[in-house]
Design an enzyme around this catalytic site. Sequence first.
Site, short mmCIF file in Angstrom:
data_model
loop_
_atom_site.label_atom_id
_atom_site.label_comp_id
_atom_site.label_asym_id
_atom_site.label_seq_id
_atom_site.Cartn_x
_atom_site.Cartn_y
_atom_site.Cartn_z
CB SER C 11 -0.93 0.01 1.21
OG SER C 11 -0.16 0.03 2.40
N GLY C 12 2.17 1.09 0.02
CA GLY C 12 3.07 2.23 0.03
C GLY C 12 3.42 2.70 -1.37
CB CYS C 151 15.54 6.62 -5.24
SG CYS C 151 15.26 7.74 -3.87
CG ASN C 314 11.42 9.04 -7.11
OD1 ASN C 314 10.78 9.50 -8.06
ND2 ASN C 314 10.94 8.97 -5.89
#
Lengths: 347, 347, 347, 347
Positions: C11-12, C151, C314
């Site tokens: 869910s992120g 990232c 990213n």
Amino acid sequence: MTFKAAIWGASGMAGGEVLRILARHPDIKVECAVSKNKNRQFIWQTHPHLRDEFGTLTFCDHDEAFLKEVDIAFLAVPHGTAVSVIEKYLEKGTKVVDLSADVRLYSAKDYEKWYGSPHPNPDLLISAVYGLPELHGKEIKESNLVSGVGCNAACCILGLFPLAREGLIEEIRIEVRVGSSEAGATPTLGSHHPYRSRTLRVYEPFRHRHLAEILQELSLEEDAVTMTMTAVEIVRGAQMLAHIRLSEKVREGEIWRLYKNAYRDKPFLQLCPAKPAHLRLPEPKMVTGSNQAMTGFTLHEDGRRMLVVTAIDNLMKGAAGTAVQASNLMLGLNETEGLTMMPVYPV
Amino acid sequence: MTFKAAIWGASGMAGGEVLRILARHPDIKVECAVSKNKNRQFIWQTHPHLRDEFGTLTFCDHDEAFLKEVDIAFLAVPHGTAVSVIEKYLEKGTKVVDLSADVRLYSAKDYEKWYGSPHPNPDLLISAVYGLPELHGKEIKESNLVSGVGCNAACCILGLFPLAREGLIEEIRIEVRVGSSEAGATPTLGSHHPYRSRTLRVYEPFRHRHLAEILQELSLEEDAVTMTMTAVEIVRGAQMLAHIRLSEKVREGEIWRLYKNAYRDKPFLQLCPAKPAHLRLPEPKMVTGSNQAMTGFTLHEDGRRMLVVTAIDNLMKGAAGTAVQASNLMLGLNETEGLTMMPVYPV
Amino acid sequence: MTFKAAIWGASGMAGGEVLRILARHPDIKVECAVSKNKNRQFIWQTHPHLRDEFGTLTFCDHDEAFLKEVDIAFLAVPHGTAVSVIEKYLEKGTKVVDLSADVRLYSAKDYEKWYGSPHPNPDLLISAVYGLPELHGKEIKESNLVSGVGCNAACCILGLFPLAREGLIEEIRIEVRVGSSEAGATPTLGSHHPYRSRTLRVYEPFRHRHLAEILQELSLEEDAVTMTMTAVEIVRGAQMLAHIRLSEKVREGEIWRLYKNAYRDKPFLQLCPAKPAHLRLPEPKMVTGSNQAMTGFTLHEDGRRMLVVTAIDNLMKGAAGTAVQASNLMLGLNETEGLTMMPVYPV
Amino acid sequence: MTFKAAIWGASGMAGGEVLRILARHPDIKVECAVSKNKNRQFIWQTHPHLRDEFGTLTFCDHDEAFLKEVDIAFLAVPHGTAVSVIEKYLEKGTKVVDLSADVRLYSAKDYEKWYGSPHPNPDLLISAVYGLPELHGKEIKESNLVSGVGCNAACCILGLFPLAREGLIEEIRIEVRVGSSEAGATPTLGSHHPYRSRTLRVYEPFRHRHLAEILQELSLEEDAVTMTMTAVEIVRGAQMLAHIRLSEKVREGEIWRLYKNAYRDKPFLQLCPAKPAHLRLPEPKMVTGSNQAMTGFTLHEDGRRMLVVTAIDNLMKGAAGTAVQASNLMLGLNETEGLTMMPVYPV
């Protein structure tokens, strides 16, 4: 003479804007800035743009606030929490401008309908004046308790009252587009940048709480009005698009005269000329940072349909600007005192 | 006494900002707004935020401009076109602030190097003062010809002069991030919204024309400096990040004192405190719409590397604001006259 | 053959991106999407762009997840919480790509230095492979435990490894600009739209945690590197500007050859040509939504100073894209499977 | 079998998007990219995101284009310039998808009314099919000449046809909000970043050219419809808000069934569920970069008023995506070929 002010909710978005205005106000001085959560912190730790404005002033808590003698108190606190503060200040004889929604409606019945619970002190609703100086300047001058305005309501009322008071609005569909500052200083999922950025979020299809104020101030029937809200990619600003079915056929010149008469002697209301066409319908960008409300309109060739567009900076004319304007009148000052800043354009 | 001003290039971005400032200036009045292309058009047809400010004033052309008696002329015209206008005004005894790059450099040789052609009137370079009141206040007061400043140059010079004049800068790498208003009011492919939006366009890797002003004002060697430009997603604002190798090891307290002394009595220069950390390094957002330059710094634990960050509104402190500040001094007024507007935050 | 995948932290922000990629992956199918907080909710209630992709699949909790037989598990969980999940999966013989920072560093000492506490299972650090297929493709193919990448680290490493492995970097100053999606899906004051919008927030002056990965992968000395982070007004994207002092004087053609050789057979690495100049230095806008890393450079005329610029999305090359790329190799698939989507430009 | 395509207007916004799609299309290959102005330039010099896609392919001019044998030609040229190109291609037996407005209307009289001049070849209007596969799939399969769609028209038609074909629309007020990419690749004052950024520019109060297509495809009376356009701060995306007065009182379940039936077997049409409420009304952000059209609705409690909201990516479903979808059908391919890319969210 310099008046002293207390600002409650001073670490929030509207409270911060009252601070920003009063930092340059010639006749009102900030005596205390109340914030329970930020008690003892310097103001600029929350509001970096106020760094050199209030010296070593720190936020204070509720108890300390009431110890300060002030001439006027601005309450920018959450809905439902203002009433007890109002009561205390009125008892002390201090004038109050309450930016929350607690005393905006005159009818306790309406309050319960729109806010979902009975009003804790209906007498306040009777004594309070709806704080839009363009409509209630005289009452505001004589009142000790004035409400703030809902930002979306202010935008709509200022754009529509010249038509409404002539009984010209038969049916009306209002679109309001609002920036992210409207929702205040507390982070939520809806205001989380990755989701809020570039949004066109329709969050109310047919009605919004501020409609209560609009109906009250324009004497419109609820059935004749819908109000759709969209959150858009701006920080400051509210824009009303009102699609109106007029109760009779009119000519552009008549509408033009109506607005000119209504806006005469209203220093913050601006009317966009009919030409050139591309500047006729205003946008918030044109008034950012100022206390202006800019209105334009177009009449359909059938003479019965009409589009009215009004733009404001929601933190200024939609909240703190109008509150300071009202306080000027309450304190016997000139209405425009401290509020003549130019819009920042383009931004 | 009220002074009269002419603004050339008044339909452009910097010229429009001079108009915006003078609309509220207590002692300077706009007598004529020059724009060849928009001759005879109302000012608000170009600048919608100025709708109610200048009544029926229209833009005028060059000939008409010279017929008006004014005390001061602001030239916000393209580089290379100011000199002949300057000459005419000086002949008439009119003071001039030239926002173009035509008289910013003292050396004709430097001008030719950075601008690619010989200067048409090198004597002007000798008589003109570089228009940054924080560095040349006294000369500006006594001069009839003052330059404007390069917006990126102003940002860098104001952030760095306290270090530079102590000889502390051994080597420096400057990053400048700029908003889209810097490039003026004329549409280009680079400013076309679909391409400019959300951009991080590195358009100069090692040097930018404004470096000429920085080298001149800070007395730095060109070899010790690089300057990288990035266009970013803002409209107003310039931010300098300067990574410095210091000529000697220092302690934070020393730097702190240096800046405090240098910024004392400079009403538009603000120093960010060292704490809380998240407010130490300023961004343009904190000064939008104001004439402030905000500077913060961090010293590396080795005591030899340092990051200095300065933020301005490029149209204000980087152009029109500084120009009006200089004109105040030239006219014998208080430096801050008409320039005390608060930043609009958040926006 | 179709492989089955579990996604933890689905869910992120990064987990959602793994879902987005796998929705079109020809050989990997999502078997379970783990989210403690959203257990039993449909996936599209959190990710509206995935509305028709996963039918009636709901998020599940940890216990349920371990009951599912899967071939590979993607862990997009908070730093410090992955280790116990990794241990369980490895025990079951399930391959793991861990997008958290828990197994990115090879040295337990480094981990403690940069993350502030001892590593709970240093043996994992020894067995795990740093999950950048461009550098460790062979090891990844043979490993059961592969890390994701920071990232910002991925952006820097991909842009710099051709120079670093030749020993050309004497000193380097890295600027990284990042979008708001980097900070994940949880609202904070820093990501609150009114404050995050139009920001240029310098939040790390000299170093960032991801520097640990950069030093490790490029074999650089910490003293020779600084890394400054700025949050900018984009949602997706990271851009590295690396100002390098080279250890010897070079010619542009040599650098050109170095990069061409290094990037050959790397399907996601793109080199910007030297001409036209305005496209030489890439920005995230050019790769949004894709798994590409685009690099350009400019050599100073002195042959010793150099600017390298690299741009990625990213969430893709900086997180989920690279993770899926690694999983392809671990599962014996073609590296580019499911990752050939074009950038969306302009956006 | 691989089909060959020519793209006219390939350096523009819609033409560039056709290139972007075809770069990954399994069955259609770009044979020539026509651009008079950019003749002989590499494609990536205009479209940086296509850098590695088309090798050394350069833009070609009109004459060269006609020398290439292609199976299908996409015309993304200015309105009024497509007809002669269409004629030549049809003569050669080449299929044509014309993204301009030249053959969208079936009636020459309507064309003249909305576009202000007589149509140069009315026979083409008769033979052409309106290129919305969701409504005219069968005719498109058998046609050699298919129009593209107006982006705003496509958004409205797809969101409204289930209601319109049941005769449920008595009166309708349409609001369309559009991004800056809609206006194409040529810079204008209106698209200049300082003015376009953060805009809410109402540029058509009651009608827009695309209304002609809406009336035609939905068989609505002009008097019953108004259409207001607002330019907003996005690059890609169009969103329709349609406020409808229904011709009879309905229940939510009926509307729900209507849409479900109408959207069945339409791979790019998505219906937002009624719950949770915050996801019921779609925004362009949810479909960016994809060929999806997402629709949601809310019925007023009176059962007669209704709000329908539809969101698309204007360059995809509103232009290039739909054009490629039509070409798939014309070439006997599966409708979804090359068009299954996921939305990029959040962006």
